[in-house]
Design a protein around this motif. Structure first.
Motif, mmCIF file in Angstrom:
data_model
loop_
_atom_site.group_PDB
_atom_site.id
_atom_site.type_symbol
_atom_site.label_atom_id
_atom_site.label_comp_id
_atom_site.label_asym_id
_atom_site.label_seq_id
_atom_site.Cartn_x
_atom_site.Cartn_y
_atom_site.Cartn_z
ATOM 1 N N ASP A 16 -95.797 123.373 4.255
ATOM 2 C CA ASP A 16 -96.588 123.968 3.747
ATOM 3 C C ASP A 16 -96.652 125.412 4.294
ATOM 4 N N PHE A 17 -96.955 126.294 3.555
ATOM 5 C CA PHE A 17 -97.203 127.722 3.784
ATOM 6 C C PHE A 17 -98.301 127.810 4.827
ATOM 7 N N ASP A 18 -97.950 128.436 6.264
ATOM 8 C CA ASP A 18 -98.999 128.567 7.224
ATOM 9 C C ASP A 18 -99.665 129.850 7.156
ATOM 10 N N ALA A 19 -100.895 129.595 6.732
ATOM 11 C CA ALA A 19 -101.736 130.907 6.513
ATOM 12 C C ALA A 19 -102.534 131.214 7.757
ATOM 13 N N ASP A 20 -102.144 130.380 9.042
ATOM 14 C CA ASP A 20 -102.661 130.620 10.273
ATOM 15 C C ASP A 20 -101.805 131.695 11.003
ATOM 16 N N GLU A 21 -100.683 131.601 10.703
ATOM 17 C CA GLU A 21 -99.487 132.539 11.071
ATOM 18 C C GLU A 21 -99.914 134.104 10.792
ATOM 19 N N GLN A 22 -100.723 134.759 11.979
ATOM 20 C CA GLN A 22 -101.215 136.341 11.326
ATOM 21 C C GLN A 22 -100.394 137.291 12.014
ATOM 22 N N TRP A 23 -100.727 138.312 11.789
ATOM 23 C CA TRP A 23 -99.889 139.384 12.493
ATOM 24 C C TRP A 23 -100.232 139.458 14.045
ATOM 25 N N ARG A 24 -99.148 139.651 14.738
ATOM 26 C CA ARG A 24 -99.279 139.707 16.096
ATOM 27 C C ARG A 24 -98.154 140.654 16.676
ATOM 28 N N VAL A 25 -98.384 140.940 17.792
ATOM 29 C CA VAL A 25 -97.394 141.834 18.263
ATOM 30 C C VAL A 25 -96.975 141.555 19.567
ATOM 31 N N THR A 26 -95.483 141.003 19.888
ATOM 32 C CA THR A 26 -95.093 140.622 21.082
ATOM 33 C C THR A 26 -94.243 141.756 21.764
ATOM 34 N N LYS A 27 -93.732 141.296 23.201
ATOM 35 C CA LYS A 27 -92.916 141.854 24.067
ATOM 36 C C LYS A 27 -91.827 142.262 23.112
ATOM 37 N N THR A 28 -90.963 143.350 23.489
ATOM 38 C CA THR A 28 -89.675 143.490 22.869
ATOM 39 C C THR A 28 -88.846 142.622 23.212
ATOM 40 N N VAL A 29 -87.535 142.300 22.436
ATOM 41 C CA VAL A 29 -86.676 141.223 22.655
ATOM 42 C C VAL A 29 -86.180 141.098 24.285
ATOM 43 N N SER A 30 -85.849 142.262 24.764
ATOM 44 C CA SER A 30 -85.413 142.454 26.133
ATOM 45 C C SER A 30 -86.110 143.504 26.870
ATOM 46 N N PRO A 31 -87.281 143.609 27.368
ATOM 47 C CA PRO A 31 -88.216 144.412 28.162
ATOM 48 C C PRO A 31 -87.357 145.066 29.280
ATOM 49 N N ASP A 32 -86.575 144.716 29.915
ATOM 50 C CA ASP A 32 -85.845 145.121 30.993
ATOM 51 C C ASP A 32 -84.361 145.589 30.627
ATOM 52 N N TRP A 33 -84.155 145.896 29.208
ATOM 53 C CA TRP A 33 -83.010 146.570 28.879
ATOM 54 C C TRP A 33 -83.058 147.923 29.455
ATOM 55 N N THR A 34 -81.770 148.538 29.843
ATOM 56 C CA THR A 34 -81.702 149.693 30.538
ATOM 57 C C THR A 34 -80.379 150.424 29.683
ATOM 58 N N PRO A 35 -80.597 151.927 29.757
ATOM 59 C CA PRO A 35 -79.711 152.714 29.018
ATOM 60 C C PRO A 35 -78.155 152.324 29.526
ATOM 61 N N GLY A 36 -77.254 152.353 28.392
ATOM 62 C CA GLY A 36 -75.694 152.063 28.535
ATOM 63 C C GLY A 36 -75.420 150.697 28.790
ATOM 64 N N THR A 37 -76.357 149.681 28.666
ATOM 65 C CA THR A 37 -75.862 148.125 28.800
ATOM 66 C C THR A 37 -75.527 147.610 27.550
ATOM 67 N N GLY A 38 -75.716 148.229 26.189
ATOM 68 C CA GLY A 38 -75.325 147.710 24.883
ATOM 69 C C GLY A 38 -76.047 146.629 24.413
ATOM 70 N N ALA A 39 -75.707 145.475 24.108
ATOM 71 C CA ALA A 39 -76.477 144.311 23.464
ATOM 72 C C ALA A 39 -77.338 143.863 24.612
ATOM 73 N N ASN A 40 -78.395 143.391 24.345
ATOM 74 C CA ASN A 40 -79.355 142.875 25.202
ATOM 75 C C ASN A 40 -78.883 141.579 25.955
ATOM 76 N N GLY A 41 -78.061 140.785 25.210
ATOM 77 C CA GLY A 41 -77.394 139.495 25.989
ATOM 78 C C GLY A 41 -78.229 138.435 26.159
ATOM 79 N N ARG A 42 -79.514 138.368 25.408
ATOM 80 C CA ARG A 42 -80.266 137.258 25.588
ATOM 81 C C ARG A 42 -79.720 136.157 25.055
ATOM 82 N N GLN A 43 -79.650 135.157 25.880
ATOM 83 C CA GLN A 43 -78.805 133.777 25.841
ATOM 84 C C GLN A 43 -79.383 132.961 24.688
ATOM 85 N N ASP A 44 -80.874 132.927 24.546
ATOM 86 C CA ASP A 44 -81.537 132.100 23.563
ATOM 87 C C ASP A 44 -81.487 132.529 22.310
#
Length: 284
Positions: A16-44
């Motif tokens: 069923d449609f989940d009306a309980d799933e409301q707007w939320r803001v999370t951390k970025t995909v990789s908060p520790d990303w540093t310049p020059g490292t390209g794709a974040n490489g998050r394994q999951d």
């Protein structure tokens, strides 16, 4: 004959449609990303372990070259609308030269400028001689209204995509509420929380390689916005969670907007002082 099971059968198998799933803001995909490292490489994330998102591992990711001149146009359409996603929906209300009303959604739509405020919508046409009804109405009357679609009335909005013949209004079929506009003849959708009254700024016809007119790009200048008070603050920032916007994906698929993350834009004068950035710049 469709190769797919009836839609009602497919939908019945889904949660069923989940009306309980409301707007939320999370951390970025990789908060520790540093310049020059390209794709974040998050394994999951899907495909990361296999190297599909690593541009240096070309042996892992195989690419197909698609030459539009050699492909079936229906296939190109399917590919483009399923890849260039998500897309905002242009839910346009128009009237024809006789004053007959029309209401329809279009997925080739976006803002093009804020000063002046301009929206862009593109139409594909059934053949070289005939224009889509909405496009024809805009070129004749030089007016339209763009209504943003939100989840509380998405089914009604989708029903206006029905292939009704020209002259048959989709308004009563949808059950949505026509509200008189202030500056243009087409009504706005009363259920929409964000509406733009527009006049034609410019249009450009598109032709395929055979010289046949297959599409039209329309630019509309916004003359007046209607924004529901509860979704906008004093700085004119619209609250995405309250707007509950709906986007278009591939095929008959729509997208929800329930989660987000924020990423500040880097400022060169600040970033250039960081050691890792200095090291990169020294090699350039």
């Amino acid at each position: 004959m469709s190769h797919h099971p009836p839609f009602q059968q497919v939908e019945a198998s889904r949660p069923d449609f989940d009306a309980d799933e409301q707007w939320r803001v999370t951390k970025t995909v990789s908060p520790d990303w540093t310049p020059g490292t390209g794709a974040n490489g998050r394994q999951d994330l899907p495909g990361v372990k296999e190297g599909l998102w690593d541009g240096k591992k070309q042996e892992a990711a195989k690419f197909r070259e698609v030459d539009p001149a050699k492909e079936n146009k229906g296939g190109l359409y399917k590919m483009m609308i399923s890849a260039v996603t998500p897309r905002p929906i242009g839910f346009l209300s128009t009237v024809d030269a006789q004053g007959r009303t029309n209401l329809a959604p279009f997925s080739y739509f976006n803002i093009a400028c804020h000063d002046p405020p301009i929206v862009m919508v593109a139409f594909t046409h059934p053949n070289g001689q005939e224009l889509k009804g909405t496009c024809e109405n805009i070129l004749e009357t030089k007016e339209f209204v763009a209504n943003m679609i939100s989840e509380p009335f998405v089914e009604a909005a989708n029903f206006t995509s029905i292939d009704a013949p020209k002259g048959v209004s989709e308004w009563p079929l949808s059950g949505l509420t026509p509200v008189p506009s202030k500056l243009v003849k087409p009504a706005r959708v009363g259920e929409s929380a964000f509406v733009m009254e527009c006049v034609l700024e410019h249009h450009y016809h598109l032709h395929n390689d055979a010289g046949v007119r297959t599409g039209t790009v329309v630019l509309g200048r916004v003359k007046l916005f209607h924004v529901r008070d509860d979704i906008i603050d004093d700085t004119l920032l619209v609250d995405t969670g309250k707007l509950q916007p709906v986007s278009r994906l591939g095929g008959i698929t729509y997208g929800r907007t329930t989660r987000a993350y924020e990423m500040p834009r880097p400022v060169f004068d600040k970033e250039k002082e960081k050691e890792e950035v200095k090291a990169i710049l020294a090699k350039v």
